[in-house]
Design an enzyme around this catalytic site. Structure first.
Site: not given
Ligand SMILES: Cc1cc2nc3c(=O)[nH]c(=O)nc-3n(C[C@H](O)[C@H](O)[C@H](O)COP(=O)(O)OP(=O)(O)OC[C@H]3O[C@@H](n4cnc5c(N)ncnc54)[C@H](O)[C@@H]3O)c2cc1C
Length: 459
Positions: A34, A39-42, A441
């Site tokens: 990395e 964790g990158g973009t998200c 409901h």
């Protein structure tokens, strides 16, 4: 000097870490690399921070509507952007640390921080060290596209990455791009208290959606005071004493919008230009996306591409699904394919848009016999009770097989409810299964049978 692994994974986005864990728990030596944030973009600049900010904006919006619900807020509702940012930092930071700690804690997994570049089809170089493996997985994601607008180099601007770190309120935010990212930021900042103008090159917002969806979303955001400029051609940027001017040629409206700040949200570019793909002989398309087959293998044996960089998704769930496809093919002899998945995603405005399957435009193009039904959220009990009656439910069904072809649920809970239909689509079951099921409901989902009872030949 070089080190040999059973597998090398480049990038810790939404596919890489799970794949690393899969190799590691199978007792194989895996290296995961990395260059920036785990964790990158998200995790760091995409889903998690934006949805955390959307939640703050929603809370401010509801507080302003207090009298409708029977409570009084003394004084104006004002947003403390430093605290909004701190909340976002805490939530996104927790995920970022979680990914890193998880990877570092895995037996058989070597975590390396640095920029990876191919040296050959079975080796990459990181921090001057050569790593070799017979299996290499690329999960490098993408970044905000910066178009060559005239003046772009003369003015400051934000992208999603810098925008999520704001701890002040722009007086007038001009957003170039009226699609998913632009709309989420637009509504959020309007609710925080900024003036917002969205400038879109196309004839309508979120041009990938059907016209009725685009129009309804436009009405929703305009009602909150967001100004929309469509058909904006020849966009340019220029400095003004008061801030930045976005110039455009439009059919209507003045040729310039001046704001204090500009956000560019005009698409994504895959992070493939600096990977040394040519040295490995890995083919890309004209936009830089890595070309893969139905099981995500590139043209080079032993190299796979997962997530946004292969151009087959653009979402966290598509990237994670890429991981599942690759892992099941490699470890479980389960020959899952990209073409088996059904398109699904959400636009996280308020109310959200939940989408699955084909759009009306795609159905028209396919020429198949179709039934369709539409039902306004203003006639859904739960929406009325919550005071959130904007939007509609729209479902299309194959007239012969009775299988659901597509749905758009723009309305409260739409991002969740649409997945009732999605699962029935995966089951290849007829729509009558949903129609005959007893639902809870009061919920939005309980109206799906009612909507389906209105199916008529598709116009
Ligand atoms: C503002 C915004 C909001 C979004 N909201 C949503 C949402 O609500 N829902 C949704 O499903 N999707 C959303 N997305 C999309 C989503 O974030 C991505 O589709 C997702 O992160 C998948 O990315 P990925 O796995 O391809 O890689 P990424 O998450 O982009 O990670 C790639 C990683 O690789 C690293 N890397 C790149 N090149 C190298 C290299 N050469 N060497 C080493 N490391 C490298 C990068 O630093 C990065 O950490 C959003 C995106 C944005 C921008």
């Amino acid at each position: 000097m070089s080190r040999h692994f059973d597998a090398i994974i480049i990038g810790t986005g939404q596919a890489g870490p799970s794949l690393a864990a899969r190799f590691a728990t199978a007792g194989m030596a895996v290296a995961i690399i990395e260059r920036h944030k785990f964790g990158g973009t998200c995790v760091n600049t995409g889903c998690i921070p934006t949805k955390t900010l959307v939640a703050s904006a929603h809370a401010a919006h509801v507080a302003r509507r207090g009298t409708e619900f029977g409570f009084v807020v003394s004084g104006d509702v004002r947003v403390d952007m430093k605290r909004v940012k701190a909340r976002k930092d805490e939530i996104a930071g927790r995920s970022n640390r979680g990914v890193e700690e998880w990877l570092r804690g895995l037996k058989n997994c070597t975590v390396i921080q640095g920029h990876a570049r191919f040296e050959s089809s079975d080796s990459v170089v990181v921090n001057d060290e050569i790593l070799e493996a017979n299996k290499i997985f690329i999960n490098v994601g993408g970044r905000a596209t910066i178009p060559e607008f005239p003046g772009i180099h003369d003015v400051p601007f934000f992208t999603n990455s810098s925008m999520i770190d704001l701890d002040f309120l722009p007086e007038h935010l001009v957003i170039v791009g009226g699609s998913y990212i632009g709309l989420e930021f637009g509504q959020m900042y309007r609710r925080f208290g900024s003036d917002v103008t969205i400038v879109e090159m196309g004839p309508r917002l979120i041009g990938r959606e059907d016209e009725d969806v685009s129009d309804a979303v436009r009405k929703i955001v305009e009602l909150e005071g967001i100004r929309i400029r469509l058909n904006a051609k020849c966009i340019s940027l220029a400095k003004r004493d008061s801030g930045i001017a976005v110039g455009m040629e439009c059919d209507e409206g003045p040729p310039e919008v001046s704001g204090t700040h500009v956000l560019l949200a005009v698409g994504r570019t895959p992070n493939t230009h600096d990977l040394g793909l040519d040295l490995a002989g890995i083919a890309t398309d004209e936009h830089g996306y890595i070309i893969v087959d139905d099981q995500l293998q590139t043209n080079v044996p032993g190299v796979w591409a997962l997530g946004d960089c292969n151009g087959h998704g653009g979402f966290t769930h598509t990237s994670y699904n890429d991981y599942e496809i690759v892992a099941d093919n490699l470890f479980n002899a389960d020959h899952r394919r990209v073409s088996d998945r059904i398109q699904t995603y959400a636009l996280f405005t308020d109310p959200p848009l939940g989408r699955c399957g084909m759009t009306d435009a795609e159905i028209r193009k396919s020429g198949r016999a179709t039934l369709a039904a539409k039902h306004p959220m203003s006639r859904v009990g739960r929406a009325i009770e919550k005071g959130e009656t904007q939007g509609f439910i729209k479902i299309t069904v194959d007239a012969e097989t009775k299988q659901i072809l597509g749905a758009a649920i723009l309305g409260t809970g739409g991002d969740e409810v649409v997945q009732v239909l999605l699962d029935v689509m995966y089951a290849k079951a007829p729509y009558t299964v949903v129609q005959r099921a007893m639902h809870i409901h009061p919920t939005v989902a309980e109206f799906l049978p009612t909507v389906l009872s209105k199916l008529e030949p598709f116009a």
